[in-house]
Enzyme design. Structure first.
Site, PDB file in Angstrom:
ATOM      1  N   GLU A   1     -11.926 -46.640 -48.024  1.00 33.40           N
ATOM      2  CA  GLU A   1     -13.111 -46.313 -47.218  1.00 33.40           C
ATOM      3  C   GLU A   1     -12.758 -45.311 -46.123  1.00 33.40           C
ATOM      4  O   GLU A   1     -13.501 -44.380 -45.863  1.00 33.40           O
ATOM      5  CB  GLU A   1     -13.698 -47.586 -46.585  1.00 33.40           C
ATOM      6  CG  GLU A   1     -14.502 -48.460 -47.533  1.00 33.40           C
ATOM      7  CD  GLU A   1     -13.642 -49.190 -48.557  1.00 33.40           C
ATOM      8  OE1 GLU A   1     -12.414 -49.199 -48.392  1.00 33.40           O
ATOM      9  OE2 GLU A   1     -14.208 -49.721 -49.514  1.00 33.40           O
TER      10      GLU A   1
ATOM     11  N   HIS B   1     -17.750 -60.833 -46.295  1.00 34.99           N
ATOM     12  CA  HIS B   1     -18.766 -60.058 -47.012  1.00 34.99           C
ATOM     13  C   HIS B   1     -20.149 -60.290 -46.431  1.00 34.99           C
ATOM     14  O   HIS B   1     -21.125 -59.874 -47.027  1.00 34.99           O
ATOM     15  CB  HIS B   1     -18.836 -60.486 -48.497  1.00 34.99           C
ATOM     16  CG  HIS B   1     -17.604 -60.218 -49.287  1.00 34.99           C
ATOM     17  ND1 HIS B   1     -16.497 -61.020 -49.242  1.00 34.99           N
ATOM     18  CD2 HIS B   1     -17.311 -59.242 -50.175  1.00 34.99           C
ATOM     19  CE1 HIS B   1     -15.579 -60.552 -50.059  1.00 34.99           C
ATOM     20  NE2 HIS B   1     -16.034 -59.478 -50.640  1.00 34.99           N
TER      21      HIS B   1
END
Lengths: 406, 360
Positions: free
Chosen positions: B88, B157
């Site tokens: 990322e 998450h």
């Protein structure tokens, strides 16, 4: 004027090494590809005889565990499809790497897993029941129902809990390995990561630090050819991940990950070297992910069945080890006996699933514990509010399924 | 002096230009999922401007980790829909660089939870670039991905990043609810010259809503910085965004049967916040319930509470503002525990009744 350079008098302070220089532009691109260390071939024939040194009992225990994991993975994958657990990740085709490695390490060595290392956990004694309870998230789960399936850990077994963000475990292993060296401990920090995870920035930091700070860390890259759907050709260029390690100054081995004897011997050697030299070591295992990435994946969408089958039948770690044991007379193969092993495992997993699903869910008090070392006042308030809410709406919640009720 | 302060307070609002074209009437409403609406928005924007491209993990050949970019790789090819290696920090940095050059990337994070390793690029590079370069460097870039709870995916998450990003000057932060929001806000985000954080919700992906005639028009872009009143009422104002709008509407429906009329505001834009709509509603009802999925401390509700205090609506309040937020813990996995971690209809109903205590 003092700083004006007098070109007639060249300073003699700079010591040159003439052999460091070339006088033509010749960029380097192709390095010699590092070859995979192998002991047995695809049919289990012993080639590198000097590495045939693993005790018969150990080899049989390893083989039994590889069969067990395969069977367990099968049942748990199907149980996800049946809605009994919400998620699972199988390790088909990769168990020689995890079981073989863990067998070659010492119990006091720390393992920092990624998420596909049931082999490491189970070799050290993590049970089928512990795995199933964690996947279900019932009150028996050692993790108090806090984590998604396959995110287990065990302080007793020296295995750090699985964490979702990729590659964060790798610099952590460098750090732990640093601590071991500074304290003079006979321990290493072994960390697992895939070839996809090696694209993360953390991989670079971890490798660089481990070598410059001399950490007792063993880097274990499992190159299984796919990162979800991304094949290795899209993930990196150059000579796989092993090709990067020497650039950090690190000693490197590339091992045929489906060859159990190569895995065991390679890891044993690496561990000895780490303790002896107090320096990290890098191993890349070349293997193949026979199953899907996880239950959220359907791998035939991005790879051919022929490719999967060619590894499954042609280069399978269980088959290769089995053939080796048979040819060397180290194990009596008996269809009835082997089927019984698989059947016993299957029954045990099914029983664990049944027993696990009948268990109560974790207590609601555990919603608030462990956020800090103690339950702080604002959390105590929220717990009180929750209990009031549940008391008011108790027919909307299955309170009898919560351990300890309200 | 007060007027002087008022001027200062509104001086920092960026002059966001939006194109609110008079929509065509040739389209009829159509039902689709939020996932399809986002896909349609990206499809239209990729077709509209050759500088627009999508990048992220699994967005191309795999059709998207959540199938949001389905069909786009086949239609636009690997130069416009890029499968990145796993980093990322890496691909966000690359995207910001491309944006500073003049391209218009759409960066897809598999979840905003994984974008934390890229936050330096989002904030220190993208958000601050225009200001630090005295207007020379524009980063016209959209960062999008799923935010907040997704069900059964636990702590790493499930975090809601609305308050983190809406805190930062230089960023535009949007949180769509239904298909109209998803499509027309995303299109507006792509065409906006500022960096935009677009917070989607995985559970909403599969929900179907009608895409209005207005939103079907490929030229229609939603106004950024405008909330939407989903339901009018004069007893209580419920302020929410994303998935919480759905629960708020459910609570409003339930309360309507008891004779309580709730006004439900769908924020849509977290930065800039539509202060006007919120304040007008508060002046009408005098009672407020703020709902968010994230943690209470320093959350969106905290900001709304403050702006009501400051914005001249304080004297219209008949009761203290009530917040309904997520429980202040890392999200647990076990089904029973997770079910008690996030607000649902019941908690919102309770909060409305609380705020009305004493009114009858």
């Amino acid at each position: 004027m003092k700083h004006f350079m007098r070109f007639s008098k060249i300073s003699k302070a700079f010591k040159e090494v003439p052999s460091q220089y070339v006088y033509q532009i010749n960029p380097i691109q192709n390095f010699e590809q590092i070859k995979q260390f192998r002991v047995i071939d695809l049919e289990g024939n012993l080639i590198a005889k000097e590495y045939n040194n693993i005790p018969k009992e150990t080899l049989n225990q390893i083989f039994d565990l590889m069969l067990t994991i395969e069977e367990m993975d099968n049942i748990l994958y199907m149980s996800q499809r049946q809605g009994k657990i919400s998620f699972y990740m199988t390790s088909f085709g990769e168990t020689a790497t995890t079981v073989g490695t863990t067998a070659a390490l010492q119990p006091q060595d720390f393992i920092f897993p990624q998420y596909r290392e049931q082999g490491s956990f189970m070799w050290r004694g993590f049970t089928i029941e512990q795995i199933v309870n964690q996947c279900i998230g019932n009150h028996l789960d050692g993790g108090k129902g806090r984590q998604m399936p396959v995110h287990y850990g065990s302080k007793d077994l020296n295995i750090v809990t699985v964490s979702s963000p990729l590659t964060t475990q790798v610099p952590q292993a460098s750090g732990a390995g640093y601590g071991f060296r500074v304290n003079g401990e006979n321990k290493i920090a072994a960390t697992w990561f895939g070839e996809g995870a090696a694209s993360e920035g953390d991989f670079h930091s971890a490798m660089n630090f481990a070598q410059t700070l001399k950490c007792q860390t063993l880097f274990l890259c499992r190159n299984n050819h796919y990162a979800i759907s991304t094949p290795t050709d899209d993930q990196f260029k150059g000579d796989t991940i092993a090709g990067k390690a020497p650039a950090y100054g690190m000693r490197t081995l590339k091992i045929d990950g489906n060859d159990l004897l190569a895995v065991y011997n390679g890891v044993k050697y690496a561990r000895e070297e780490i303790i002896k030299n107090k320096e990290p070591f890098f191993i890349e295992f070349i293997t193949y992910r026979i199953g899907d990435h996880s239950t959220s994946d359907h791998s035939v969408l991005y790879r051919s069945q022929e490719e999967i089958d060619s590894w499954k039948s042609g280069n399978n770690p269980i088959n290769r080890l089995g053939l080796f044991l048979k040819k060397q007379g180290l194990r009596q193969f008996n269809d009835e006996h082997d089927n019984q092993i698989r059947k016993d495992v299957k029954n045990r997993v099914i029983a664990a699933l049944k027993h696990g699903s009948e268990q109560q869910s974790p207590s609601i008090h555990d919603l608030f514990t462990d956020v800090y070392d103690e339950v702080l006042p604002h959390l105590q308030d929220q717990y009180t509010q929750l209990r009031e809410h549940l008391t008011k709406y108790k027919d909307q919640y299955p309170i009898n399924k919560f351990k300890g009720g309200l | 002096m007060y007027k002087h302060l008022l001027k200062l307070r509104y001086a920092y609002q960026p002059s966001i230009k939006f194109t609110h074209v008079q929509p065509s009437t040739q389209y009829t409403p159509i039902k689709m999922t939020v996932r399809e609406a986002i896909n349609l928005a990206m499809d239209e924007e990729l077709a509209h401007d050759p500088n627009v491209f999508l990048l992220g993990e699994e967005v191309g050949q795999y059709q998207g980790a959540y199938k949001v970019s389905k069909g786009l790789f086949q239609k636009y090819g690997g130069d416009r829909v890029i499968d990145t290696p796993i980093t990322e920090a890496g691909f966000t940095g690359i995207a910001v660089g491309a944006a500073l050059y003049g391209l218009k990337p759409i960066v897809e994070f598999m979840t905003w939870n994984f974008a934390m390793q890229a936050i330096d690029h989002i904030i220190n590079s993208a958000a601050k670039a225009h200001y630090m370069s005295a207007g020379d460097q524009k980063a016209s870039i959209v960062f999008r991905g799923i935010n907040g709870a997704t069900a059964y995916v636990a702590a790493q998450h499930s975090q809601c990043f609305a308050s983190w990003y809406s805190n930062v000057p230089g960023l535009v932060v949007l949180a769509p609810f239904d298909c109209d929001d998803a499509k027309s806000l995303l299109k507006a985000a792509v065409r906006n010259p500022n960096p935009v954080v677009f917070l989607e919700n995985e559970i909403l992906y599969s929900e179907s809503f009608e895409l209005s005639a207005e939103a079907r028009d490929p030229n229609y872009l939603a106004p950024i910085g405008k909330a939407k009143i989903m339901r009018q009422g004069d007893h209580v104002t419920i302020v929410a965004f994303s998935k919480m709008v759905q629960y708020s509407l459910g609570a409003a429906e339930q309360l309507f049967k008891e004779g309580i009329n709730c006004e439900v505001i769908n924020l849509r834009s977290l930065r800039p916040l539509d202060r006007e709509t919120i304040l007008e509603s508060v002046k009408k009802t005098g009672r407020v319930v703020c709902v968010e999925e994230g943690w209470p401390q320093s959350g969106i509700s905290a900001e709304i509470t403050a702006l009501i205090m400051e914005g001249g609506a304080f004297k219209y309040l008949d009761a203290p503002i009530q917040r309904v937020t997520g429980v202040e813990i890392p999200t647990p996995y076990a089904f029973n525990l997770e079910a008690m971690t996030f607000p649902k209809t019941e908690q919102i109903v309770d909060a409305v009744l609380n705020v009305l205590k004493g009114a009858r």
